[in-house]
Design a protein around this motif. Sequence first.
Motif, PDB file in Angstrom:
ATOM      1  N   GLY A 153       1.096  -1.427   0.097  1.00 38.08           N
ATOM      2  CA  GLY A 153       0.255  -0.098  -0.295  1.00 38.08           C
ATOM      3  C   GLY A 153       0.891   1.024  -0.227  1.00 38.08           C
ATOM      4  N   ARG A 154       2.651   0.742   0.087  1.00 41.14           N
ATOM      5  CA  ARG A 154       2.482   2.739  -0.050  1.00 41.14           C
ATOM      6  C   ARG A 154       3.271   3.080  -0.838  1.00 41.14           C
ATOM      7  N   SER A 155       2.887   2.459  -2.334  1.00 38.28           N
ATOM      8  CA  SER A 155       2.452   3.119  -3.326  1.00 38.28           C
ATOM      9  C   SER A 155       1.320   4.367  -3.593  1.00 38.28           C
ATOM     10  N   THR A 187       5.623   1.163   9.904  1.00 42.17           N
ATOM     11  CA  THR A 187       5.104   2.233   9.884  1.00 42.17           C
ATOM     12  C   THR A 187       4.237   2.748   9.436  1.00 42.17           C
ATOM     13  N   ASP A 188       4.174   2.077   8.213  1.00 45.34           N
ATOM     14  CA  ASP A 188       3.436   2.309   7.116  1.00 45.34           C
ATOM     15  C   ASP A 188       2.769   1.727   7.508  1.00 45.34           C
ATOM     16  N   HIS A 189       2.226   0.436   7.695  1.00 42.50           N
ATOM     17  CA  HIS A 189       1.576  -0.248   8.205  1.00 42.50           C
ATOM     18  C   HIS A 189       0.527   0.573   9.392  1.00 42.50           C
ATOM     19  N   SER A 243      10.765   6.546  10.801  1.00 44.99           N
ATOM     20  CA  SER A 243      11.369   7.298  11.741  1.00 44.99           C
ATOM     21  C   SER A 243       9.741   7.566  12.335  1.00 44.99           C
ATOM     22  N   ARG A 244       8.631   7.641  11.584  1.00 45.54           N
ATOM     23  CA  ARG A 244       7.975   8.829  12.634  1.00 45.54           C
ATOM     24  C   ARG A 244       7.466   8.229  13.377  1.00 45.54           C
ATOM     25  N   GLU A 245       7.230   9.423  14.171  1.00 41.87           N
ATOM     26  CA  GLU A 245       7.135   9.608  15.623  1.00 41.87           C
ATOM     27  C   GLU A 245       5.162   9.314  16.116  1.00 41.87           C
TER      28      GLU A 245
HETATM   29  C1  MIC Z   1       9.558   6.969   4.361  1.00 41.36           C
HETATM   30  O1  MIC Z   1      10.608   6.798   3.721  1.00 41.36           O
HETATM   31  O2  MIC Z   1       9.283   6.198   5.059  1.00 41.36           O
HETATM   32  C2  MIC Z   1       9.753   8.231   5.365  1.00 41.36           C
HETATM   33  C3  MIC Z   1       8.349   9.235   4.769  1.00 41.36           C
HETATM   34  O3  MIC Z   1      10.839   9.130   4.856  1.00 41.36           O
HETATM   35  C4  MIC Z   1       9.973   8.290   6.739  1.00 41.36           C
HETATM   36  C5  MIC Z   1       9.375   9.764   7.488  1.00 41.36           C
HETATM   37  C6  MIC Z   1       7.890   9.884   7.432  1.00 41.36           C
HETATM   38  O4  MIC Z   1       7.055   9.402   7.716  1.00 41.36           O
HETATM   39  O5  MIC Z   1       7.821  11.728   7.463  1.00 41.36           O
HETATM   40  C7  MIC Z   1      11.243   7.919   7.382  1.00 41.36           C
HETATM   41  O6  MIC Z   1      11.875   7.471   6.674  1.00 41.36           O
HETATM   42  O7  MIC Z   1      11.110   8.440   8.207  1.00 41.36           O
END
Ligand code: MIC
Length: 647
Positions: free
Chosen positions: A383-385, A483-485, A541-543
């Motif tokens: 789903g990331r795309s 974290t994309d999930h 890294s998305r917090e």
């Molecule tokens: C990613 O490649 O998943 C992102 C978008 O660059 C993230 C940062 C984010 O979610 O803003 C990342 O790699 O940390």
Amino acid sequence: MGKTLTEKILLKHIIEESPEKGKEVGIKIDQTLTQDATGTMAYLQFEAMKVSKVKTELSVSYVDHNTVQIGFENADDHKYLQSVAAKYGIIYSRAGNGICHQVHLERFGKPGKTLLGSDSHTPTGGGIGMIAIGAGGLDVAVAMAGGPFYLSYPKVIKIHLTGKLEKWVSAKDVILKVLEIFSTKGNVGCVFEYGGPGVKTLSVPERATITNMGAECGVTTSIFPSDEVTKEFLKAQGREKDWVELTADENANYDRVVEINLSDIEPLTATPHSPGNISKIKDLKGIKVDQVCLGSCTNSSYKDFMTVAKILKGQVAHPNVSFVVAPGSKQVLENITKDDGLINLFSAGARIAESACGFCIGNSQSPKNEAVSLRTSNRNFLGRSGTKSANVYLVSPEAAAAAVITGEITDPRDLEKKGIKYPKVEMPAKFHIDDSMFIFPKDVKGKVEIYRGPNIGDPPSADPLKDTISGEVTIKVGDKITTDHIIPAGSKMKYRSNVPKYSEFLFEVVDPTFHDRAEKIKQMGKDNIIVGGLSYGQGSSREHAALCPMYMGVKAVIAKSLERIHNANLINFGIIPLIFKNEKDYDGIDQGDNLEIPNIKKALKNNEKIVVINKTKGSNFEVEYKLSDRQKNVLLAGGTLAYMKGK
Ligand code: MIC
Ligand code: SF4
């Protein structure tokens, strides 16, 4: 005993605790970077720290993720970032100037320095000999305020490179080979340090491709020595004075050494839906391709673009292929224009996108349903795309070019049969340099008012840790949940500064009912609990993957194992990360079970075991916590901001 390069740099930067593998140390951060999608929250948190100026040697705020600007949100956020940068002495890189990692490598990266970035691909800086680490925005805010960054003192794995890459094989194939060896899990707390005679055959951007995607293995960072090649790169950037020579000692002691002979590597790809699913391209030959995307922070350097431009000279994209290119920076775009690369791409039918993340984060160019999309980026999670049914394959620029021509997955070496020669691309002795899209603090005159659009909300604060967590398993997920999930980016990313709104999309790709169910449990006065499998929280890294669950009343994550950045983010936002002592206990829990975790505070204070009661099943199981004393205190205080206030 000699020292590894990693140790040499870390030892110079340790300011808290002493170096003992696996134990937490605090290091001084010389440089920071933020990008806009994580930056707004990072700067809101920085503002809350009431510091008058950043305390680092250099801090840069990049705008590269949210550049689509449908609705006012992104543009308002950019303005906020620009005003914060001006007020606090931060360099501002305007939208259009390029992707943070590519631009930082070109203009600011310095061998031997530490760099902390609110983006998981910050280790790109390892290509120039930095200790460059990705972290949550709050950790970066603390570093900007002069505080230490805490990490587990790492194990160092040497990747000993010998030989030389064959024609049609490139740095992307090297890191895909590394992923084949190490996979995407089980590498937390390690650093990959590259060495051996093969190193000198790789240019700095090629090294950066390799360190960039080390993030997919879950390592703390990856690093290359700083040598004559580094010097030449810095010279071409007009920054020779930033060069210092840095290598490991001959007799350095590594925790593990793995040899890779560059001459043996073949064109590889990561198949859907994980960067760790590695196949040889020749084994997938003939699969029809709908889209090819060239760019992202992994493969958008001058060399990547000129290579593809030369391969495609005189060719036109196959009628079934939508061909998208996003040069990594304004510098790359200007230099490929000057050297006649852009015209070849353009003539080949490339759809020229902005120098930004764009397609890589599903922010544009989502492919058609069930598409096969070949991308030079680093992540192909489900789903990331932006299209859940699409199949994304991660490939080198050479393999991307081959598919543009043939319309199917093609081993780039087969292009020779079509009379296409492997192009030789030399790194320029001097890049065309234009820094006009940076706003430097010295250029800011007068008093600065911070601009806050309606999209900017106050960062929600966590509650102090409860003694008893009691509630429901709101969701139970399997292994390698990224974290994309947990919280999608793409078109939803514009709500990064608006936590209540963004939280509506939690676990959207896995179970879109999560938000409403969590809200109901919260309304009933119960706690939400997440149960995960191996390597929970991989990827970015998305917090917000911690912040939004915290907002929704998640108090604990119980998993088989957790990835580094996400684990730190959970603690920063007051969610206790717990690990099954016995992995089999995972099987005994179901979504919807009522759990009780009693006496947590006492357990943390006295290092006692924690036993979880499954009230639904009438059973118990033990969980472990791997927390330093500092982390325990952060949790007890209710997250990092509360902890800092208390101090
Ligand atoms: C990613 O490649 O998943 C992102 C978008 O660059 C993230 C940062 C984010 O979610 O803003 C990342 O790699 O940390
Ligand atoms: Fe941007 Fe993609 Fe790199 Fe993340 S991985 S920083 S979204 S280009």
